[in-house]
Each structure stands twice: as C-alpha cells, then as structure tokens.
Design a protein around this motif. Sequence first.
Motif, PDB file in Angstrom:
ATOM      1  N   ARG A   1       0.840  -1.027   0.186  1.00 16.18           N
ATOM      2  CA  ARG A   1      -0.271   0.408  -0.151  1.00 16.18           C
ATOM      3  C   ARG A   1       1.316   1.787  -0.061  1.00 16.18           C
ATOM      4  NH1 ARG A   1      -1.543  -1.982   5.461  1.00 16.18           N
ATOM      5  NH2 ARG A   1      -0.203  -0.960   7.081  1.00 16.18           N
ATOM      6  N   GLY A   2       1.850   0.896  -0.614  1.00 19.97           N
ATOM      7  CA  GLY A   2       2.885   2.050  -0.547  1.00 19.97           C
ATOM      8  C   GLY A   2       3.917   3.228   0.943  1.00 19.97           C
ATOM      9  N   GLY A   3       3.646   1.875   1.752  1.00 21.86           N
ATOM     10  CA  GLY A   3       3.497   2.620   3.631  1.00 21.86           C
ATOM     11  C   GLY A   3       5.449   2.520   2.980  1.00 21.86           C
ATOM     12  N   LYS A   4       5.746   3.597   4.044  1.00 21.05           N
ATOM     13  CA  LYS A   4       6.308   3.164   4.860  1.00 21.05           C
ATOM     14  C   LYS A   4       6.602   3.210   6.452  1.00 21.05           C
ATOM     15  CE  LYS A   4       9.074   6.211   1.614  1.00 21.05           C
ATOM     16  NZ  LYS A   4       9.314   4.507   0.616  1.00 21.05           N
ATOM     17  N   VAL A   5       5.579   3.041   6.952  1.00 20.95           N
ATOM     18  CA  VAL A   5       6.113   2.658   8.463  1.00 20.95           C
ATOM     19  C   VAL A   5       5.426   0.831   8.676  1.00 20.95           C
ATOM     20  CG1 VAL A   5       5.936   3.380  10.638  1.00 20.95           C
ATOM     21  CG2 VAL A   5       6.258   4.394   9.128  1.00 20.95           C
ATOM     22  N   LEU A   6       6.267   0.534   9.462  1.00 23.58           N
ATOM     23  CA  LEU A   6       5.239  -0.866   9.833  1.00 23.58           C
ATOM     24  C   LEU A   6       4.284  -0.786  11.244  1.00 23.58           C
ATOM     25  CD1 LEU A   6       5.310  -4.617   9.647  1.00 23.58           C
ATOM     26  CD2 LEU A   6       6.630  -4.429  12.148  1.00 23.58           C
ATOM     27  N   PRO A   7       3.615  -0.749  11.096  1.00 20.54           N
ATOM     28  CA  PRO A   7       2.588  -0.775  12.431  1.00 20.54           C
ATOM     29  C   PRO A   7       3.139  -0.896  13.872  1.00 20.54           C
ATOM     30  CG  PRO A   7       0.713  -1.180  10.522  1.00 20.54           C
ATOM     31  CD  PRO A   7       2.241  -1.306  10.880  1.00 20.54           C
ATOM     32  N   GLY A   8       2.954  -0.789  14.693  1.00 18.71           N
ATOM     33  CA  GLY A   8       2.969  -0.665  16.505  1.00 18.71           C
ATOM     34  C   GLY A   8       2.488  -1.457  16.690  1.00 18.71           C
ATOM     35  N   GLU A   9       1.465  -2.016  16.252  1.00 15.39           N
ATOM     36  CA  GLU A   9       0.849  -3.191  16.881  1.00 15.39           C
ATOM     37  C   GLU A   9       1.201  -4.738  16.379  1.00 15.39           C
ATOM     38  OE1 GLU A   9      -2.004  -1.604  14.581  1.00 15.39           O
ATOM     39  OE2 GLU A   9      -1.049   0.140  15.939  1.00 15.39           O
ATOM     40  N   GLU A  10       1.331  -4.191  14.850  1.00 16.80           N
ATOM     41  CA  GLU A  10       2.262  -5.862  14.525  1.00 16.80           C
ATOM     42  C   GLU A  10       4.009  -6.045  15.407  1.00 16.80           C
ATOM     43  OE1 GLU A  10       0.557  -7.231  12.885  1.00 16.80           O
ATOM     44  OE2 GLU A  10      -1.264  -6.542  12.296  1.00 16.80           O
ATOM     45  N   ALA A  11       4.268  -4.258  15.771  1.00 15.08           N
ATOM     46  CA  ALA A  11       5.663  -4.889  16.533  1.00 15.08           C
ATOM     47  C   ALA A  11       5.200  -5.311  17.548  1.00 15.08           C
ATOM     48  CB  ALA A  11       5.775  -3.505  15.965  1.00 15.08           C
ATOM     49  N   PHE A  12       4.415  -5.125  18.059  1.00 17.46           N
ATOM     50  CA  PHE A  12       4.330  -5.645  19.643  1.00 17.46           C
ATOM     51  C   PHE A  12       3.538  -7.768  19.518  1.00 17.46           C
ATOM     52  CE2 PHE A  12       1.865  -6.699  23.986  1.00 17.46           C
ATOM     53  CZ  PHE A  12       3.019  -6.216  24.143  1.00 17.46           C
ATOM     54  N   ARG A  13       3.166  -7.345  18.668  1.00 21.00           N
ATOM     55  CA  ARG A  13       2.088  -8.873  18.204  1.00 21.00           C
ATOM     56  C   ARG A  13       4.185  -9.669  18.182  1.00 21.00           C
ATOM     57  NH1 ARG A  13      -2.685  -9.732  16.192  1.00 21.00           N
ATOM     58  NH2 ARG A  13      -1.981  -7.855  14.409  1.00 21.00           N
ATOM     59  N   LEU A  14       4.395  -9.119  16.888  1.00 17.45           N
ATOM     60  CA  LEU A  14       5.373 -10.414  16.873  1.00 17.45           C
ATOM     61  C   LEU A  14       6.846 -10.297  18.518  1.00 17.45           C
ATOM     62  CD1 LEU A  14       6.846  -8.858  13.958  1.00 17.45           C
ATOM     63  CD2 LEU A  14       6.620 -11.307  14.239  1.00 17.45           C
ATOM     64  N   TYR A  15       6.599  -9.052  18.931  1.00 19.43           N
ATOM     65  CA  TYR A  15       7.289  -8.927  20.701  1.00 19.43           C
ATOM     66  C   TYR A  15       7.443  -9.253  21.729  1.00 19.43           C
ATOM     67  CZ  TYR A  15       9.018  -7.008  25.215  1.00 19.43           C
ATOM     68  OH  TYR A  15       9.067  -7.202  26.168  1.00 19.43           O
ATOM     69  N   ASP A  16       5.509  -9.888  21.681  1.00 17.20           N
ATOM     70  CA  ASP A  16       5.008 -10.652  22.885  1.00 17.20           C
ATOM     71  C   ASP A  16       4.267 -11.815  22.232  1.00 17.20           C
ATOM     72  OD1 ASP A  16       3.606 -10.673  25.065  1.00 17.20           O
ATOM     73  OD2 ASP A  16       1.279 -10.416  23.738  1.00 17.20           O
ATOM     74  N   THR A  17       4.703 -12.073  21.205  1.00 12.38           N
ATOM     75  CA  THR A  17       4.294 -13.936  20.376  1.00 12.38           C
ATOM     76  C   THR A  17       5.249 -14.714  20.285  1.00 12.38           C
ATOM     77  OG1 THR A  17       1.744 -12.524  19.668  1.00 12.38           O
ATOM     78  CG2 THR A  17       2.157 -15.619  19.975  1.00 12.38           C
ATOM     79  N   TYR A  18       6.124 -13.860  19.267  1.00  8.76           N
ATOM     80  CA  TYR A  18       7.293 -14.744  18.709  1.00  8.76           C
ATOM     81  C   TYR A  18       8.439 -14.545  19.634  1.00  8.76           C
ATOM     82  CZ  TYR A  18       3.523 -15.295  15.707  1.00  8.76           C
ATOM     83  OH  TYR A  18       2.808 -16.368  14.921  1.00  8.76           O
ATOM     84  N   GLY A  19       8.634 -12.976  20.865  1.00  5.37           N
ATOM     85  CA  GLY A  19       9.722 -13.026  20.837  1.00  5.37           C
ATOM     86  C   GLY A  19      11.116 -12.031  20.410  1.00  5.37           C
ATOM     87  N   PHE A  20      10.087 -11.623  19.804  1.00  8.15           N
ATOM     88  CA  PHE A  20      11.155 -10.452  18.556  1.00  8.15           C
ATOM     89  C   PHE A  20      11.455  -9.125  19.100  1.00  8.15           C
ATOM     90  CE2 PHE A  20      11.023 -11.313  13.886  1.00  8.15           C
ATOM     91  CZ  PHE A  20      10.400 -13.052  14.262  1.00  8.15           C
ATOM     92  N   PRO A  21      12.799  -8.665  19.364  1.00  8.26           N
ATOM     93  CA  PRO A  21      12.560  -7.758  20.304  1.00  8.26           C
ATOM     94  C   PRO A  21      12.750  -6.672  19.356  1.00  8.26           C
ATOM     95  CG  PRO A  21      15.056  -8.894  20.005  1.00  8.26           C
ATOM     96  CD  PRO A  21      13.700  -9.646  19.473  1.00  8.26           C
ATOM     97  N   LEU A  22      12.302  -5.168  19.796  1.00 10.91           N
ATOM     98  CA  LEU A  22      11.785  -4.891  19.553  1.00 10.91           C
ATOM     99  C   LEU A  22      12.896  -3.352  17.935  1.00 10.91           C
ATOM    100  CD1 LEU A  22       9.921  -1.830  17.843  1.00 10.91           C
ATOM    101  CD2 LEU A  22      10.826  -1.068  19.599  1.00 10.91           C
ATOM    102  N   GLU A  23      14.015  -3.195  17.996  1.00 11.21           N
ATOM    103  CA  GLU A  23      15.070  -3.407  17.291  1.00 11.21           C
ATOM    104  C   GLU A  23      15.823  -4.111  16.309  1.00 11.21           C
ATOM    105  OE1 GLU A  23      18.336  -5.219  21.128  1.00 11.21           O
ATOM    106  OE2 GLU A  23      16.188  -3.686  20.893  1.00 11.21           O
ATOM    107  N   LEU A  24      15.270  -5.669  16.346  1.00 15.60           N
ATOM    108  CA  LEU A  24      15.295  -7.021  15.496  1.00 15.60           C
ATOM    109  C   LEU A  24      14.222  -6.726  14.494  1.00 15.60           C
ATOM    110  CD1 LEU A  24      17.245  -9.565  15.289  1.00 15.60           C
ATOM    111  CD2 LEU A  24      15.073  -9.797  15.003  1.00 15.60           C
ATOM    112  N   THR A  25      13.425  -5.916  15.227  1.00 15.31           N
ATOM    113  CA  THR A  25      12.063  -6.112  14.114  1.00 15.31           C
ATOM    114  C   THR A  25      12.323  -5.035  13.083  1.00 15.31           C
ATOM    115  OG1 THR A  25      10.570  -6.736  15.587  1.00 15.31           O
ATOM    116  CG2 THR A  25       9.260  -5.735  13.652  1.00 15.31           C
TER     117      THR A  25
END
Length: 461
Positions: free
Chosen positions: A370-394
């Motif tokens: 959709r031509g966006g430049k930013v990954l939504p914060g909720e998605e980054a959080f889901r990765l963090y919360d469910t899959y243990g992805f540290p924010l800086e890695l995302t």
Amino acid sequence: MEGKEIRQRFLDYFRRKDHVILPSAPLIPAGDPSLLWTAAGMVPFKPYFTGAAKPEFRRVATCQKCLRTQDIESVGKTARHLTFFEMLGNFSFGDYFKAEAIAMAWEFVTKELGLDIDRLWFSVFEDDEEAFELWCKMGVKPERIVRLGRDTNFWEIGVGPCGPCSEIYYDFGPAFACGPDCHVGCDCDRYLEIWNLVFIQYYRDEKGNYLPLESKGIDTGMGLERVATVLQGVTSPFATDLFRDIVAVAEQELHLPASDRKIKVVADHVRAVTFGAAEGVLPSNEGRGYVIRRLLRRALLYGVLAGREEPFLGRVAAAVCDKMGEVYPELVAHREHILRVIRAEEERFLTTLSQGMELLNRNIEQVLARGGKVLPGEEAFRLYDTYGFPLELTEEICAEKGLAVDKEGFKREMEAQRERARRARETVEYLGERERFYRELREEKGDIDFVGYELLNTKSR
Ligand code: ATP
Ligand code: MG
Ligand code: MG
Ligand code: MG
C-alpha cells in the motif's frame, strides 16, 4: 602483540609498581543486588571508594570480565563496542594519585606497548589544569590535549566520591572521520578511546557541593580488545587474535565473511552468553536471565537472517570455551552445562521463530503493497509478545526493506498490555476469594469422596 601478552604485560607492569594483582571478580556483582552485571573494573572495589569497607591493599591491578547491556545495539555498528569485554585496570585506594597515575599510564602505553605517540590524543576534564600540565610534562604536545565536558569526563554516582577523568585515544586517521566536524570524543570510528583514568578527588554531598577528599583514589580502565585492535594493526576487535577462532566458527556456520555485521553480533553475543551461563545464569524473562535470553535470541535471529535455521550457537560457544578457558577456567569446568543451556534455548526459540518471521514478512509486504513506509506498532508488538522478537530486531529487518517501525505505537501496546496484566492480577485476587470459600467449606464439612467416575461409568454402561 597477542591479547594474552597484552594482558600479561599490563599485570606484570603494575606488579612491578607494587600493585597486588587480583583475579577477575565474577560477572555477577557480589553483595550488590542493585547491579545486574559487573560493567567495569572498579565495580568490585566500589565499597573502598565510598568508604563502606576498608581495602586490604592500597594498590591493586586486575583484568576484569565486564558485561554492558547499554552497548548491545552498538555491536557491529561502531567498531569499538562489545557487550562482553575484558577491562585492564589499576587502582589506588588512598595511595598514589594523579601524577603517578598519569606517569604510569604514559610509560605503559609508550614503552611497554610501544604505541606511536603521533597517533595518541588525550582528553582532560574542562578545568582540570593539573591533569593538563601533567600530560605536558610527559612530553605530550598541548595541541594534542582536548578539554571535554561533564558528560564524558567527570565520574559521579550521586552522593559520594567522584572526580574528573582523563582519557587516551588512538587516532585511526582522517580516512575514518565521519565528516569535517569529527573530533576527539566523537562517536565515529576515527578516535578510539583506549584508556580512561578517573581521579577520585571530591565528595559530592546531598546539597551538590564538591568537597575535596582527604583520601583520594585512582580508578582506571583500559579495554583489552581495543588495545589489541590497535597493536595488531586492525580496525575492529573482531579481527584480533582474541576473536579469531570464535569468528572463524561463526563464518563457517553462516557462510558469511568476518566483516559481516551478523558475524560480529553472533561472536560477541555468544561470548557474553557463554560467560553468563558459566556463572549459572539461565535464560529467563527477568533480570540477568532476561539479558542472557535477549543476547541468545538476538544471536540466533542474526543467524536466521543469514539463512541458518537450526541450532548453531553451541559450536560458537565451544570455540569461546576453547579460546578463553585457559584464562577463565570456569568455562572449562562448566562447558557441558553452557552448551546444554544454549541448545535448549535455541530449540525453544526456533519453534516459535519461523512463524514470527513469516508473519513479519507478510506484514512488510502488506505495508509495501500500500506504498507505506512504517510498520504499525501493533504488529511490532505482536511479534515481540508472541514470538519474542526484540523491537530493535524487527526494526533491523524492516530497515532492510526500507521501512521504519512505529515505536510510539509499540510503546502504547506495551502500556495496554501492562494494564491488562494489572487487571488479570485483580481477577486472580477474585479467584482467590472463591478458593477461600471452598477451603472454608471443606474445613466445615471435611473431605468428601469424589464419585463422579463411578457414577458416570455406571451411567454409560
Ligand atoms: P565509549 O565512550 O567508547 O563508549 P566508555 O567511555 O563508555 O567508552 P569507560 O566506561 O570509560 O568506556 O570504560 C573504560 C574503558 O573500557 C574504555 O576506555 C574502553 O577501552 C573499554 N570499553 C568500554 N566500553 C567498552 C565496550 N562496550 N566494548 C569494549 N571495550 C569497552
Ligand atoms: Mg560507552
Ligand atoms: Mg567514552
Ligand atoms: Mg570513558
């Protein structure tokens, strides 16, 4: 000069200068629950500087294993930062002071290590004329001494002993400069801080007054990996002999050149995890265990970024034990345990990881589509919360695709989750109420026989 020899020369030099050589204290600070890790050579001696304890010796030198979580994200970005490193230090508890400390640092650097004087720069705290004069007396040209401010060149920890610092820098030359404004103390890779000398000469009281101390102290710290970098004519600690065998295994495992950031992160983080595990720290969700888990998972994720999707960190850790076990026997004694801990965490993490990666890739594609430049914060959080992805890695994975991450949104989600956790605790308290009711009932009526199975069986028959 190999790392081993630098370490030895340092300790031998200060032994000749009447210092008692003490072994490295543990990475887990003794008797200081407020500190997660020993982050500097002076940590084990803090009570001597604050006056809380009397030192057994007035002059001490050590090679101290250190761990700094604040540098995690700098590894492989700056050329100079590691999470685990060895700090060489000489200390005076009310014995010698500035003049001797500077004279010995000068002699060690120029005579023992034979560093090229024309490459050296010096910093002093802005109004520390005494330090300025002392360096000049050694033969340093005044134009090679810079005056730096409170943020880098004054050491203090609230109320208590404190004082100005003076540093020695090695200049890699203009080719390494970040731009025309590059200067000593700059964050780029031109000027490498190799040694920091702290002159503990004041006591800061509750009102913020700096009162001269009667019994002054010296605390110095020199990074072994940094000095090795300079002496071995390379530009990164990962290219020194201290890392060579460890990096070689990482290279084999990831099929990448040593210059790749992923190799550096893996080599560094595995070293830190190996030393942490050797002291009994297990990956967990809080405190020291969380740091170890974070380092392990980051290392593993960098491996995944390189296309490696099965456990491999154990082989890197084995190289750490082989290389450093002679100096740090705890690595030999606990080798099997260390490898087991790493393996178990790798397996645990890999099972959730591939799903997380899939989700992230899908998210990235959607944003790009959709031509966006930013990954939504909720998605980054889901990765963090469910899959243990540290924010800086995302963030890093997104950056490779030209995307930023909505950090504010991530923080909001984090807050919302804390709120949910708080409410969940209240629910548990409510459930507690019910449990109390049933307990009371049992006390009143006594044990009852459970007849459900028999009755059900009878019925079904
Ligand atoms: P920098 O400004 O480069 O981050 P620092 O001022 O934080 O270093 P000090 O706290 O003064 O470092 O520590 C004393 C010495 O320990 C430094 O001069 C350096 O040689 C070494 N050192 C500090 N941090 C690291 C690190 N993350 N990795 C390797 N060596 C380090
Ligand atoms: Mg620092
Ligand atoms: Mg510094
Ligand atoms: Mg410093």
